[in-house]
Enzyme design. Structure first.
Site, PDB file in Angstrom:
ATOM      1  N   ASP A 128      -0.966  -3.964  10.914  1.00  0.00           N
ATOM      2  CA  ASP A 128      -0.907  -2.508  10.711  1.00  0.00           C
ATOM      3  C   ASP A 128       0.521  -2.185  10.261  1.00  0.00           C
ATOM      4  OD1 ASP A 128      -1.319   0.384  10.954  1.00  0.00           O
ATOM      5  OD2 ASP A 128      -2.980  -0.122  12.274  1.00  0.00           O
TER       6      ASP A 128
ATOM      7  N   HIS B 142      -3.006   1.130   5.842  1.00  0.00           N
ATOM      8  CA  HIS B 142      -2.309   0.623   7.040  1.00  0.00           C
ATOM      9  C   HIS B 142      -1.707  -0.747   6.756  1.00  0.00           C
ATOM     10  CE1 HIS B 142      -3.058   3.760   9.968  1.00  0.00           C
ATOM     11  NE2 HIS B 142      -4.328   3.818   9.621  1.00  0.00           N
TER      12      HIS B 142
ATOM     13  N   GLU C 213      -8.591   5.158   7.151  1.00  0.00           N
ATOM     14  CA  GLU C 213      -7.407   5.950   6.832  1.00  0.00           C
ATOM     15  C   GLU C 213      -6.618   5.408   5.628  1.00  0.00           C
ATOM     16  OE1 GLU C 213      -6.379   7.942  11.122  1.00  0.00           O
ATOM     17  OE2 GLU C 213      -5.508   5.978  10.769  1.00  0.00           O
TER      18      GLU C 213
END
Ligand SMILES: [Zn+2]
Length: 522
Positions: free
Chosen positions: A200, A263, A330
């Site tokens: 991440d 990410h 995301e």
């Protein structure tokens, strides 16, 4: 052992155990069927374990669990002895309880644990451990205690096959020792999947031999943030092999997650050429920068796929899990909109928008994973722009209520981890243990014919705010025990008031296992 220590242990562990009725049958998750009977079976130095040849590993495991606290050996398959034995056996007629089910019978003379497979025997052994007084979890001999197990009959099997926990090892590095502690606790409560969020924006945590920069650069916070050293780092491939073996011995599958296409700014700290604009970010702790970055892998650049395929080659070879999680959540599309390479890709592939480009990206990766014999899992955004037939969806956006039904209707499998009940980084004020317990992974109104598409349920812990072992413990426990029962026990057998009583008795076991937990706020 020193007499004073023995008296201390007696006062601390034995008396409260009896006061709390530890000799009654208190098991989490609650078995599907349990009938209590009169009397107890007592483990003494004369007790032995009988086992078929195929179950010798299980017999040794049981011995290993019990002997430290007992302080004496339990013989396995001695020449004489039909009484005072714990008998382990495979029984193909128990096929109706499934691969993980088991049948346990306890009389004053004998214990019989039978199952269709070794997995069922393992879960039966966990039930047996929980039926003993909590000091059985001590690693040193406990004296002046009667190791009694109540007489009963249990027939048990899980409601769901996926009973998971996700640990975010990226935002904050979680040591191998801590992970072993969680694996041990998970197995005691019959949880069987550990999902490791390995990459991440806050750090890449897995050694990839082909790209040593991922360990030397992408696993470290930028020095300007002066982050404690223990919050960063990576697992070597040997570390991972050790964890996989430790988990497998406890019936737990470790599923790795490699995030894409978003990410991923920690990758660009070492390989800026893989983002659309060639950006490089300083790797920052979560509280000191954006939670979601606009930089994502360039979907128009073949180098991106070369990199990801090389990474996935090593990941596929390292993890025996049939599943690999590729994130997919995301991922802002603004850089794709402005990137000539991404726009060209969309034109070449006939994709009408950037959501379809993400879908094309995920499908291309899925095809590659399938060629390695692996199945893809992604967060529920992988639906946007079209879902492939075989991907498994991990549902997290609790506020998008129609996702589970839609996924199941498409014929895809789904794992339930909604923010409404399963996010264990949230406070207890927001998600209490009682709220977790109330969760039904098959939502109201869900079409009966799709129920089998719900593989199970999982707790997700993100390590952006709670970053030290005791704080991580307290976010996970005791909520994890509530989720274990959600995952294992049929909905109509659950009872919060009854669970609360059983939970009290298990808190002692957690203490002995070195696990902190949140008190109150049930
Ligand atoms: Zn691009």
């Amino acid at each position: 052992m020193n007499t004073r220590i023995i008296i201390f242990l007696h006062l601390v562990f034995v008396l409260p155990a009896l006061v709390n009725g530890q000799t009654t049958a208190q098991v989490i998750p609650k078995p599907q069927k349990m009938e209590l009977a009169q009397g107890v079976f007592k483990i003494t130095p004369a007790t032995s374990i009988l086992s078929q040849k195929e179950l010798l590993t299980s017999a040794k495991q049981l011995k290993g669990y019990l002997e430290p606290a007992l302080g004496y050996d339990l013989a396995v398959n001695p020449k004489s002895g039909k009484k005072n034995v714990i008998n382990l056996k495979l029984d193909k007629s128990l096929v109706q309880l499934g691969e993980e089910g088991y049948k346990l019978g306890i009389t004053p003379d004998n214990i019989t644990l039978a199952a269709f497979s070794e997995k069922g025997i393992f879960w039966g052994i966990q039930t047996l451990r929980q039926l003993l007084p909590a000091p059985i979890f001590r690693e040193a001999q406990v004296q002046e205690i009667s190791w009694e197990i109540p007489c009963l009959k249990i027939e048990d099997c899980p409601r769901f096959k996926w009973r998971g926990v996700m640990l975010d090892c990226s935002r904050t590095f979680i040591t191998k020792e801590e992970i072993k502690k969680y694996l041990e606790a998970m197995s005691l409560f019959k949880m069987n999947v550990l999902h490791m969020h390995l990459t991440d924006d806050q750090g890449w945590r897995l050694e990839i031999k082909k790209y040593p920069e991922l360990s030397s650069i992408s696993s470290r916070f930028h020095e300007s943030f002066k982050e404690p050293k223990e919050y960063e780092g990576f697992y070597s491939q040997d570390d991972i092999r050790e964890l996989i073996k430790f988990a497998a011995q406890r019936n737990i599958m470790i599923v790795p997650e490699i995030e894409m296409p978003g990410h991923t700014t920690e990758v660009f700290a070492a390989f800026p050429q893989l983002s659309c604009k060639g950006d490089t970010n300083k790797i920052h702790p979560w509280t000191k920068g954006y939670g979601v970055h606009n930089e994502v892998f360039c979907a128009g650049n073949e180098q991106t796929f070369e990199f990801l395929q090389n990474v996935l080659n090593e990941v596929s070879a390292l993890f025996p899990s049939e599943y690999i999680h590729i994130g997919g959540d995301e991922a802002p599309k603004m850089h794709w909109k402005a990137c000539p390479k991404c726009q060209k890709r969309m034109a070449d592939e006939g994709l009408k928008d950037e959501n379809e480009l993400q879908s094309w990206f995920v499908k291309r990766i899925e095809k590659y994973l399938n060629s390695k014999g692996k199945k893809l899992i992604g967060w529920d955004e992988i639906m946007e722009g079209g879902l492939s037939k075989s991907a498994t969806v991990m549902y997290w956006r609790g506020w998008v209520k129609d996702v589970p039904q839609k996924v199941a209707a498409l014929g895809n499998n789904i794992i339930m981890t909604p923010t409404s009940h399963c996010y264990f980084d949230y406070t207890y004020e927001k998600i209490s243990t009682e709220r977790v317990y109330s969760f039904n992974p098959v939502p109201p109104g869900f079409d009966e014919k799709f129920v089998e598409k719900v593989l199970g349920v999982q707790a997700n812990f993100w390590s952006h705010l709670d970053r030290t072992p005791p704080r991580i413990d307290r976010q996970l426990f005791p909520r994890l025990l509530a989720l274990a029962e959600v995952a294992w026990t049929n909905n109509d057998k659950k009872d919060w008031n009854d669970f609360k009583v059983r939970l009290q008795s298990k808190l002692k076991s957690l203490e002995i296992l070195g696990i902190s937990y949140t008190i109150g706020n049930y």
